[in-house]
Design an enzyme around this catalytic site. Structure first.
Site, short mmCIF file in Angstrom:
data_model
loop_
_atom_site.label_atom_id
_atom_site.label_comp_id
_atom_site.label_asym_id
_atom_site.label_seq_id
_atom_site.Cartn_x
_atom_site.Cartn_y
_atom_site.Cartn_z
N TYR A 1 -9.33 74.54 27.13
CA TYR A 1 -9.28 73.13 26.71
C TYR A 1 -8.29 72.95 25.56
O TYR A 1 -8.24 73.78 24.64
CB TYR A 1 -10.66 72.69 26.21
CG TYR A 1 -11.66 72.43 27.30
CD1 TYR A 1 -11.46 71.44 28.25
CD2 TYR A 1 -12.84 73.16 27.35
CE1 TYR A 1 -12.41 71.19 29.24
CE2 TYR A 1 -13.80 72.93 28.32
CZ TYR A 1 -13.57 71.94 29.26
OH TYR A 1 -14.51 71.70 30.23
N ARG B 1 -34.58 72.43 -5.37
CA ARG B 1 -35.05 72.13 -4.03
C ARG B 1 -36.54 71.86 -4.17
O ARG B 1 -36.95 70.70 -4.21
CB ARG B 1 -34.76 73.33 -3.11
CG ARG B 1 -34.05 72.98 -1.85
CD ARG B 1 -33.58 74.18 -1.06
NE ARG B 1 -34.44 75.36 -1.12
CZ ARG B 1 -34.27 76.45 -0.37
NH1 ARG B 1 -33.28 76.50 0.51
NH2 ARG B 1 -35.07 77.47 -0.48
N LYS C 1 -39.62 83.31 9.45
CA LYS C 1 -39.46 81.88 9.75
C LYS C 1 -38.36 81.68 10.78
O LYS C 1 -37.53 82.58 10.99
CB LYS C 1 -39.13 81.12 8.46
CG LYS C 1 -37.84 81.58 7.79
CD LYS C 1 -37.71 81.05 6.37
CE LYS C 1 -36.43 81.57 5.73
NZ LYS C 1 -36.38 81.32 4.30
N MET D 1 -18.32 75.44 26.90
CA MET D 1 -19.78 75.45 26.89
C MET D 1 -20.34 76.74 27.50
O MET D 1 -21.33 77.30 27.01
CB MET D 1 -20.33 74.24 27.66
CG MET D 1 -21.82 74.06 27.51
SD MET D 1 -22.49 72.70 28.48
CE MET D 1 -21.77 71.28 27.69
C1 LIG Z 1 -35.95 82.44 3.61
C2 LIG Z 1 -36.52 82.83 2.32
C3 LIG Z 1 -36.42 84.14 1.85
C4 LIG Z 1 -35.58 85.18 2.53
O1 LIG Z 1 -34.22 84.99 2.20
P1 LIG Z 1 -33.11 86.00 2.72
O2 LIG Z 1 -31.86 85.56 2.04
O3 LIG Z 1 -33.03 85.82 4.20
O4 LIG Z 1 -33.55 87.36 2.35
C5 LIG Z 1 -37.11 84.46 0.71
N1 LIG Z 1 -37.85 83.53 0.04
C6 LIG Z 1 -37.93 82.26 0.46
C7 LIG Z 1 -38.75 81.28 -0.32
C8 LIG Z 1 -37.26 81.86 1.59
O5 LIG Z 1 -37.33 80.59 1.99
#
Ligand SMILES: *Cc1c(COP(=O)(O)O)cnc(C)c1O
Length: 356
Positions: free
Chosen positions: A254, A132, A34, A302
């Site tokens: 800065y 969640r 993802k 930046m």
């Molecule tokens: C992102 C995610 C993972 C992976 O988590 P990590 O901590 O990056 O290993 C596993 N299961 C779900 C449902 C997730 O959203």
């Protein structure tokens, strides 16, 4: 040309995938890709992860990208579909859905014949205390029974809120998961992210879902990737574009937040928050030159940062590792009050990208 480059080490990615296999030899691996493979670039990462059993993504668009690139492994939509009309692509592209609320179950049931004919599994999400997504344990059993009675092949799934630390909620989440699993057996099961893969070898079940560990960053606050035997996949590099001699009492950048106490040589490096390098500052931060750490001084701009090169042999054009194999992304994150995950995901599209 301005140099700010993200190198993706395919061998390191494969090494880390193999680490998952060593740790969870009896489970299928759902590699989490993802958010553009945690900012690493999904196209490059898929090629290196081709030996995985499946992929996990956050939304339909991310799944469609994987199919467009020609990968045929199962893909799980970890939040399921967001609207009913997405079910059409789910069927057409052979995607597996999480269901975490009743409406999604209805949409799935309406597509029962096609979905089951494709041999797709449905991932039923337990809200075991993270609050969640998911069905509470008192309602999920009925959902699973209904789905099973309609011939759906179910995977009971949940996510830990504290897999990275010792926390009393962990045991409660585990107990709920085991209770539901027991009440619904036989049923496939999956509850381990990266931290849990390390921490709970007895809970690997049918599918593990590694994310951050694949990319060679740590899920733990108190264990680095060397202790976990993982290899950083991303090296983020820039180069020195100017050198300045400054004297005691002169300031840099800065806000003039850094003032020299002695004569020193500083180097200006072609990286800034416009590239995704963090500006927040909690603790002293460092970059690496030839595997030697040297401090970042003054504020991050930046497009530029300043570093102390008084004790180093450098010139314009010298390469600087912002994070990678020497300066770990997790340490940069810690110095900036965040986690490696965030720094990796929020790189901008200005740096060049190169697979090595
Ligand atoms: C992102 C995610 C993972 C992976 O988590 P990590 O901590 O990056 O290993 C596993 N299961 C779900 C449902 C997730 O959203």
């Amino acid at each position: 040309m301005r140099q700010a480059t993200i190198y993706i080490d395919s061998k390191a990615l494969q090494y880390n995938l193999n680490r998952v296999k060593q740790l969870a030899p009896h489970s299928q691996i759902v590699s989490m890709v993802k958010a553009n493979a945690y900012g690493h670039g999904v196209q490059d990462c898929l090629a290196a992860l081709n030996a995985t059993d499946a992929f996990g993504v956050a939304c339909l668009e991310e799944a469609l990208e994987i199919r467009r690139l020609g990968y045929t492994q199962p893909i799980t939509l970890i939040e399921g579909v967001f609207t009913e009309d997405e079910m059409e692509d789910v069927i057409q592209q052979k995607l597996e859905c999480v269901v975490h609320r009743h409406e999604q179950v209805e949409w799935l049931i309406q597509n029962k014949e096609a979905y089951n004919a494709l041999g797709l599994k449905v991932w039923v999400k337990l809200n075991s205390g993270m609050n969640r997504l998911g069905f509470k344990s008192n309602e999920i059993i009925a959902v699973i029974h209904q789905l099973k009675s309609l011939n759906f092949n179910c995977v009971l799934t949940m996510h830990f809120a504290n897999a990275d630390v010792d926390h009393p909620l962990n045991e409660q989440q585990i107990q709920q998961f085991l209770d539901v699993k027991n009440a619904c057996k036989p049923i496939l099961a999956s509850c381990c992210n990266s931290a849990a893969i390390y921490k709970y070898p007895n809970l690997h079940f049918d599918y593990v879902r590694p994310g951050i560990m694949l990319y060679g960053a740590t899920p733990f606050a108190d264990k680095d990737v060397n202790e976990l035997d993982l290899k950083p996949v991303m090296s983020f590099e820039a180069e020195i574009i100017a050198l300045n001699q400054i004297h005691a009492g002169e300031s840099v950048g800065y806000g003039s937040t850094f003032t020299a106490t002695n004569s020193m040589q500083i180097a200006i490096v072609s990286i800034g928050y416009g590239d995704g390098y963090p500006r927040a500052y909690v603790k002293p931060n460092y970059v690496a030159i030839d595997k030697q750490l040297t401090p970042v001084i003054g504020r991050v701009s930046m497009d530029m940062i300043a570093i102390d090169t008084t004790k180093l042999q450098v010139k314009v054009g010298t390469k600087v590792e912002l994070w990678g194999k020497t300066r770990l992304v997790d340490d940069v994150a810690n110095a900036n009050g965040t986690i490696g995950y965030e720094l990796l995901c929020r790189l901008s599209n200005r740096p060049q990208r190169q697979r090595i």
